[in-house]
Scaffold this motif. Structure first.
Motif, PDB file in Angstrom:
ATOM      1  N   LYS A 143       0.853  -1.187   0.000  1.00  0.00           N
ATOM      2  CA  LYS A 143       0.000   0.000   0.000  1.00  0.00           C
ATOM      3  C   LYS A 143       0.888   1.236   0.000  1.00  0.00           C
ATOM      4  CE  LYS A 143      -3.801  -2.297   2.444  1.00  0.00           C
ATOM      5  NZ  LYS A 143      -3.154  -3.616   2.448  1.00  0.00           N
ATOM      6  N   THR A 144       0.732   2.079  -1.013  1.00  0.00           N
ATOM      7  CA  THR A 144       1.585   3.249  -1.200  1.00  0.00           C
ATOM      8  C   THR A 144       0.796   4.524  -0.994  1.00  0.00           C
ATOM      9  OG1 THR A 144       2.872   2.012  -2.837  1.00  0.00           O
ATOM     10  CG2 THR A 144       3.171   4.398  -2.778  1.00  0.00           C
ATOM     11  N   SER A 145       1.324   5.420  -0.174  1.00  0.00           N
ATOM     12  CA  SER A 145       0.667   6.710   0.061  1.00  0.00           C
ATOM     13  C   SER A 145       0.750   7.566  -1.192  1.00  0.00           C
ATOM     14  CB  SER A 145       1.320   7.441   1.238  1.00  0.00           C
ATOM     15  OG  SER A 145       0.795   8.757   1.355  1.00  0.00           O
ATOM     16  N   SER A 146      -0.343   8.255  -1.491  1.00  0.00           N
ATOM     17  CA  SER A 146      -0.375   9.137  -2.661  1.00  0.00           C
ATOM     18  C   SER A 146       0.094  10.540  -2.325  1.00  0.00           C
ATOM     19  CB  SER A 146      -1.803   9.208  -3.214  1.00  0.00           C
ATOM     20  OG  SER A 146      -2.656   9.856  -2.276  1.00  0.00           O
ATOM     21  N   GLY A 147       0.293  10.823  -1.042  1.00  0.00           N
ATOM     22  CA  GLY A 147       0.644  12.176  -0.633  1.00  0.00           C
ATOM     23  C   GLY A 147      -0.561  13.087  -0.520  1.00  0.00           C
ATOM     24  N   LYS A 148      -1.754  12.536  -0.697  1.00  0.00           N
ATOM     25  CA  LYS A 148      -2.979  13.322  -0.601  1.00  0.00           C
ATOM     26  C   LYS A 148      -3.770  12.916   0.641  1.00  0.00           C
ATOM     27  CE  LYS A 148      -3.451  13.937  -5.599  1.00  0.00           C
ATOM     28  NZ  LYS A 148      -3.282  15.406  -5.581  1.00  0.00           N
ATOM     29  N   THR A 149      -4.520  13.872   1.173  1.00  0.00           N
ATOM     30  CA  THR A 149      -5.345  13.606   2.341  1.00  0.00           C
ATOM     31  C   THR A 149      -6.794  13.997   2.058  1.00  0.00           C
ATOM     32  OG1 THR A 149      -4.872  15.791   3.294  1.00  0.00           O
ATOM     33  CG2 THR A 149      -3.445  13.957   3.962  1.00  0.00           C
ATOM     34  N   ILE A 150      -7.714  13.374   2.799  1.00  0.00           N
ATOM     35  CA  ILE A 150      -9.138  13.668   2.699  1.00  0.00           C
ATOM     36  C   ILE A 150      -9.662  13.950   4.105  1.00  0.00           C
ATOM     37  CG2 ILE A 150     -11.403  12.818   1.987  1.00  0.00           C
ATOM     38  CD1 ILE A 150     -10.050  10.929   0.083  1.00  0.00           C
TER      39      ILE A 150
END
Length: 299
Positions: free
Chosen positions: A125-132
Protein backbone atom coordinates in the motif's frame (compact mmCIF):
# COMPACT_ATOMS: atom_id res chain seq x y z
CA UNK A 1 33.16 -23.71 -6.75
CA UNK A 2 33.98 -21.55 -9.75
CA UNK A 3 30.74 -22.53 -11.45
CA UNK A 4 28.72 -21.61 -8.36
CA UNK A 5 30.28 -18.14 -8.21
CA UNK A 6 29.62 -17.62 -11.90
CA UNK A 7 25.94 -18.57 -11.53
CA UNK A 8 25.57 -16.22 -8.57
CA UNK A 9 27.07 -13.38 -10.60
CA UNK A 10 24.65 -14.04 -13.46
CA UNK A 11 21.69 -14.03 -11.07
CA UNK A 12 22.82 -10.75 -9.49
CA UNK A 13 23.33 -9.16 -12.91
CA UNK A 14 19.90 -10.35 -14.00
CA UNK A 15 18.29 -8.81 -10.92
CA UNK A 16 20.06 -5.52 -11.59
CA UNK A 17 18.85 -5.47 -15.19
CA UNK A 18 15.26 -6.19 -14.17
CA UNK A 19 15.41 -3.54 -11.44
CA UNK A 20 16.64 -0.89 -13.87
CA UNK A 21 14.13 -1.93 -16.56
CA UNK A 22 16.80 -2.98 -19.10
CA UNK A 23 15.46 -6.49 -19.66
CA UNK A 24 13.11 -6.91 -22.63
CA UNK A 25 9.58 -7.52 -21.45
CA UNK A 26 9.83 -5.29 -18.37
CA UNK A 27 6.66 -3.52 -17.21
CA UNK A 28 6.97 -0.23 -15.33
CA UNK A 29 3.57 1.26 -14.45
CA UNK A 30 3.57 4.54 -12.52
CA UNK A 31 1.10 7.31 -11.69
CA UNK A 32 1.31 10.35 -13.96
CA UNK A 33 -1.48 12.30 -12.26
CA UNK A 34 -4.07 11.90 -9.52
CA UNK A 35 -7.13 13.90 -8.48
CA UNK A 36 -8.91 13.01 -5.23
CA UNK A 37 -11.84 14.82 -3.62
CA UNK A 38 -10.28 16.46 -0.54
CA UNK A 39 -13.37 16.49 1.72
CA UNK A 40 -16.22 14.09 2.41
CA UNK A 41 -18.64 12.71 4.97
CA UNK A 42 -19.77 9.20 6.01
CA UNK A 43 -22.07 7.86 3.30
CA UNK A 44 -21.04 10.63 0.91
CA UNK A 45 -19.07 10.31 -2.31
CA UNK A 46 -15.42 10.70 -3.27
CA UNK A 47 -14.16 11.07 -6.84
CA UNK A 48 -10.82 9.58 -7.93
CA UNK A 49 -9.28 10.44 -11.30
CA UNK A 50 -5.98 8.79 -12.17
CA UNK A 51 -3.61 8.68 -15.14
CA UNK A 52 -1.19 5.74 -15.28
CA UNK A 53 1.73 5.30 -17.69
CA UNK A 54 3.65 2.16 -18.57
CA UNK A 55 7.26 3.28 -19.02
CA UNK A 56 8.40 -0.29 -19.66
CA UNK A 57 9.04 -1.99 -23.00
CA UNK A 58 6.28 -4.59 -22.64
CA UNK A 59 2.51 -4.38 -22.34
CA UNK A 60 1.11 -4.76 -18.84
CA UNK A 61 -1.58 -7.29 -18.04
CA UNK A 62 -5.07 -6.62 -16.69
CA UNK A 63 -4.55 -5.35 -13.16
CA UNK A 64 -6.60 -3.94 -10.33
CA UNK A 65 -5.91 -0.89 -8.17
CA UNK A 66 -7.46 -0.83 -4.71
CA UNK A 67 -7.98 2.47 -2.87
CA UNK A 68 -7.83 2.88 0.90
CA UNK A 69 -8.14 5.59 3.55
CA UNK A 70 -5.91 5.53 6.66
CA UNK A 71 -6.85 7.66 9.69
CA UNK A 72 -3.82 9.83 10.51
CA UNK A 73 -4.93 10.35 14.13
CA UNK A 74 -4.78 6.62 14.96
CA UNK A 75 -1.46 4.83 15.33
CA UNK A 76 -1.32 1.60 13.31
CA UNK A 77 -4.81 2.35 11.98
CA UNK A 78 -6.32 -0.33 9.77
CA UNK A 79 -6.71 0.86 6.16
CA UNK A 80 -10.36 1.26 5.15
CA UNK A 81 -11.04 0.09 1.60
CA UNK A 82 -13.23 2.48 -0.39
CA UNK A 83 -13.12 0.99 -3.87
CA UNK A 84 -11.26 -0.69 -6.72
CA UNK A 85 -10.53 0.11 -10.35
CA UNK A 86 -9.95 -2.54 -13.00
CA UNK A 87 -7.13 -1.56 -15.35
CA UNK A 88 -7.06 -2.71 -18.95
CA UNK A 89 -3.66 -3.72 -20.34
CA UNK A 90 -1.39 -0.73 -20.94
CA UNK A 91 0.89 -0.95 -23.98
CA UNK A 92 4.59 -0.13 -23.78
CA UNK A 93 4.95 3.64 -23.27
CA UNK A 94 1.14 3.85 -23.26
CA UNK A 95 -1.26 5.55 -20.83
CA UNK A 96 -4.53 4.69 -19.10
CA UNK A 97 -6.91 7.11 -17.41
CA UNK A 98 -9.95 6.47 -15.24
CA UNK A 99 -12.54 8.56 -13.40
CA UNK A 100 -14.60 6.82 -10.71
CA UNK A 101 -16.84 7.90 -7.86
CA UNK A 102 -17.16 5.79 -4.71
CA UNK A 103 -19.42 5.95 -1.67
CA UNK A 104 -17.66 6.29 1.69
CA UNK A 105 -18.54 3.80 4.48
CA UNK A 106 -21.33 4.97 6.78
CA UNK A 107 -19.29 4.10 9.90
CA UNK A 108 -16.26 6.18 8.89
CA UNK A 109 -15.12 8.29 11.85
CA UNK A 110 -14.42 12.01 11.53
CA UNK A 111 -10.78 12.83 10.94
CA UNK A 112 -8.03 13.46 8.39
CA UNK A 113 -7.27 10.40 6.28
CA UNK A 114 -4.30 9.60 4.08
CA UNK A 115 -5.29 8.32 0.66
CA UNK A 116 -3.31 5.19 -0.28
CA UNK A 117 -3.43 2.84 -3.25
CA UNK A 118 -2.32 -0.72 -3.93
CA UNK A 119 -1.69 -2.28 -7.33
CA UNK A 120 -2.65 -5.95 -7.60
CA UNK A 121 0.35 -8.24 -7.23
CA UNK A 122 2.54 -5.75 -5.38
CA UNK A 123 1.00 -6.38 -1.94
CA UNK A 124 2.20 -2.93 -1.00
CA UNK A 125 0.00 0.00 0.00
CA UNK A 126 1.58 3.25 -1.20
CA UNK A 127 0.67 6.71 0.06
CA UNK A 128 -0.37 9.14 -2.66
CA UNK A 129 0.64 12.18 -0.63
CA UNK A 130 -2.98 13.32 -0.60
CA UNK A 131 -5.35 13.61 2.34
CA UNK A 132 -9.14 13.67 2.70
CA UNK A 133 -10.89 15.44 5.57
CA UNK A 134 -13.89 13.37 6.64
CA UNK A 135 -16.49 15.17 8.73
CA UNK A 136 -20.27 15.11 8.95
CA UNK A 137 -20.05 18.91 9.02
CA UNK A 138 -19.12 18.85 5.31
CA UNK A 139 -22.46 17.24 4.41
CA UNK A 140 -24.51 19.29 1.95
CA UNK A 141 -27.05 21.44 3.77
CA UNK A 142 -29.11 24.50 3.04
CA UNK A 143 -30.02 25.79 -0.39
CA UNK A 144 -26.88 27.46 -1.87
CA UNK A 145 -24.55 25.56 -4.18
CA UNK A 146 -20.84 25.34 -3.31
CA UNK A 147 -18.55 24.88 -6.32
CA UNK A 148 -15.08 23.48 -5.65
CA UNK A 149 -12.23 22.93 -8.11
CA UNK A 150 -11.02 19.37 -7.49
CA UNK A 151 -7.90 19.32 -9.67
CA UNK A 152 -6.25 19.24 -13.09
CA UNK A 153 -3.95 16.65 -14.67
CA UNK A 154 -1.63 17.62 -17.57
CA UNK A 155 1.51 16.16 -19.14
CA UNK A 156 4.65 17.05 -17.22
CA UNK A 157 6.29 18.56 -20.29
CA UNK A 158 5.14 20.29 -23.49
CA UNK A 159 6.34 22.72 -26.15
CA UNK A 160 4.79 25.97 -27.41
CA UNK A 161 2.17 25.21 -30.04
CA UNK A 162 1.81 21.58 -28.90
CA UNK A 163 -1.62 20.03 -28.34
CA UNK A 164 -1.85 18.32 -24.96
CA UNK A 165 -4.48 16.36 -23.03
CA UNK A 166 -6.07 17.99 -19.99
CA UNK A 167 -8.20 16.18 -17.37
CA UNK A 168 -10.11 18.17 -14.76
CA UNK A 169 -12.89 17.84 -12.19
CA UNK A 170 -15.23 20.24 -10.37
CA UNK A 171 -17.53 19.34 -7.47
CA UNK A 172 -20.65 20.83 -5.91
CA UNK A 173 -20.54 20.46 -2.12
CA UNK A 174 -23.59 22.63 -1.55
CA UNK A 175 -27.21 21.78 -0.86
CA UNK A 176 -28.58 23.05 -4.18
CA UNK A 177 -27.93 22.24 -7.83
CA UNK A 178 -25.57 24.55 -9.74
CA UNK A 179 -26.81 25.71 -13.13
CA UNK A 180 -24.79 26.46 -16.25
CA UNK A 181 -21.36 28.04 -15.68
CA UNK A 182 -17.89 28.06 -17.22
CA UNK A 183 -14.39 27.09 -16.12
CA UNK A 184 -11.24 28.74 -17.52
CA UNK A 185 -7.82 27.05 -17.58
CA UNK A 186 -4.59 29.09 -17.47
CA UNK A 187 -0.85 28.58 -17.59
CA UNK A 188 0.84 30.74 -14.95
CA UNK A 189 4.48 31.53 -14.24
CA UNK A 190 4.92 33.66 -11.13
CA UNK A 191 8.71 33.82 -11.59
CA UNK A 192 8.16 36.04 -14.64
CA UNK A 193 6.81 39.37 -13.42
CA UNK A 194 6.02 40.44 -16.97
CA UNK A 195 4.07 37.29 -17.76
CA UNK A 196 0.28 37.31 -17.60
CA UNK A 197 -1.70 34.09 -17.18
CA UNK A 198 -2.07 32.38 -20.57
CA UNK A 199 -5.54 31.06 -21.39
CA UNK A 200 -5.53 27.40 -22.45
CA UNK A 201 -9.28 27.12 -22.96
CA UNK A 202 -12.76 27.20 -21.44
CA UNK A 203 -15.01 24.36 -20.27
CA UNK A 204 -18.77 24.97 -20.35
CA UNK A 205 -20.66 22.94 -17.71
CA UNK A 206 -24.41 22.57 -18.10
CA UNK A 207 -25.07 21.83 -14.41
CA UNK A 208 -23.84 19.91 -11.35
CA UNK A 209 -26.38 18.56 -8.86
CA UNK A 210 -25.93 18.88 -5.12
CA UNK A 211 -23.23 16.45 -4.03
CA UNK A 212 -22.23 15.67 -7.62
CA UNK A 213 -19.08 16.12 -9.65
CA UNK A 214 -18.30 17.01 -13.26
CA UNK A 215 -15.23 15.70 -15.10
CA UNK A 216 -13.72 16.49 -18.48
CA UNK A 217 -11.03 15.12 -20.78
CA UNK A 218 -10.07 17.43 -23.61
CA UNK A 219 -7.27 18.59 -25.88
CA UNK A 220 -5.87 22.11 -25.59
CA UNK A 221 -3.10 23.92 -27.44
CA UNK A 222 -0.22 25.59 -25.59
CA UNK A 223 0.01 29.19 -26.89
CA UNK A 224 2.86 29.47 -29.39
CA UNK A 225 4.27 32.56 -27.62
CA UNK A 226 4.70 30.77 -24.26
CA UNK A 227 8.28 31.35 -22.98
CA UNK A 228 10.13 28.24 -21.71
CA UNK A 229 9.91 27.67 -17.96
CA UNK A 230 8.12 25.91 -15.14
CA UNK A 231 4.40 26.67 -15.12
CA UNK A 232 1.50 26.21 -12.77
CA UNK A 233 -2.09 25.51 -13.72
CA UNK A 234 -4.99 27.69 -12.59
CA UNK A 235 -8.55 26.41 -12.88
CA UNK A 236 -10.83 29.46 -12.53
CA UNK A 237 -14.27 28.09 -11.65
CA UNK A 238 -17.26 30.28 -12.52
CA UNK A 239 -15.21 33.44 -13.21
CA UNK A 240 -18.38 35.38 -14.11
CA UNK A 241 -20.02 34.52 -10.77
CA UNK A 242 -23.25 33.35 -12.36
CA UNK A 243 -23.88 30.64 -9.74
CA UNK A 244 -25.19 31.68 -6.33
CA UNK A 245 -22.35 30.14 -4.33
CA UNK A 246 -22.28 29.81 -0.55
CA UNK A 247 -18.45 29.92 -0.49
CA UNK A 248 -16.91 31.38 -3.68
CA UNK A 249 -13.48 31.61 -2.01
CA UNK A 250 -12.94 27.86 -2.50
CA UNK A 251 -13.94 27.78 -6.18
CA UNK A 252 -10.52 27.96 -7.82
CA UNK A 253 -7.79 25.32 -7.97
CA UNK A 254 -4.11 26.21 -8.45
CA UNK A 255 -0.83 24.31 -8.31
CA UNK A 256 2.69 25.54 -9.08
CA UNK A 257 5.26 23.55 -11.05
CA UNK A 258 2.74 21.33 -12.82
CA UNK A 259 4.12 21.48 -16.37
CA UNK A 260 7.48 22.37 -17.92
CA UNK A 261 7.34 24.31 -21.21
CA UNK A 262 10.42 23.66 -23.34
CA UNK A 263 11.65 24.52 -26.81
CA UNK A 264 11.63 27.73 -28.86
CA UNK A 265 8.61 29.98 -29.11
CA UNK A 266 7.05 30.91 -32.43
CA UNK A 267 6.81 34.64 -33.17
CA UNK A 268 3.14 35.43 -33.56
CA UNK A 269 0.69 37.98 -32.23
CA UNK A 270 0.67 38.09 -28.39
CA UNK A 271 -1.59 35.65 -26.56
CA UNK A 272 -3.34 34.02 -29.52
CA UNK A 273 -6.73 32.48 -28.92
CA UNK A 274 -6.54 28.83 -27.85
CA UNK A 275 -8.36 25.94 -29.49
CA UNK A 276 -10.35 23.29 -27.67
CA UNK A 277 -10.76 20.01 -29.57
CA UNK A 278 -11.78 16.41 -28.88
CA UNK A 279 -13.69 17.38 -25.75
CA UNK A 280 -15.75 15.05 -23.61
CA UNK A 281 -17.30 15.74 -20.24
CA UNK A 282 -19.56 13.98 -17.79
CA UNK A 283 -21.54 14.77 -14.68
CA UNK A 284 -21.51 12.13 -11.95
CA UNK A 285 -24.58 11.98 -9.74
CA UNK A 286 -24.51 10.01 -6.50
CA UNK A 287 -28.10 9.55 -5.24
CA UNK A 288 -28.68 9.70 -1.49
CA UNK A 289 -29.04 6.43 0.45
CA UNK A 290 -28.06 4.20 -2.48
CA UNK A 291 -24.92 2.93 -4.13
CA UNK A 292 -26.22 3.42 -7.66
CA UNK A 293 -24.45 5.98 -9.85
CA UNK A 294 -25.65 7.74 -12.98
CA UNK A 295 -23.32 9.44 -15.45
CA UNK A 296 -24.62 11.99 -17.92
CA UNK A 297 -22.20 12.55 -20.80
CA UNK A 298 -21.93 15.38 -23.27
CA UNK A 299 -19.38 15.64 -26.12
Amino acid sequence: MGTGVGCAAVVVLGLLLVTTGLVTGAVNVSTEGLIVTDTGYPGGSVTIIEVLKNKGDSSSGSEKVTYYLVNESEQNATPVQIGTADLTPISANGEYSSANTYLLPMNLADGVYTFVREVMGTDKKTSSGKTIRISDATRSSGKPADLVGLGVITPRQAAPGETIRLIAAVGNNGGADAGRFSVDFYLTNRSMKFSEPLLLGTWEIESIPSGGQATTTRSVTVPTTTPPGEYGILMDVDPAGVVYDSSPSNNDWYREGVISITGPTIAMSPFPSSMMVNTTSSVIVVPNNTSNQTALSRD
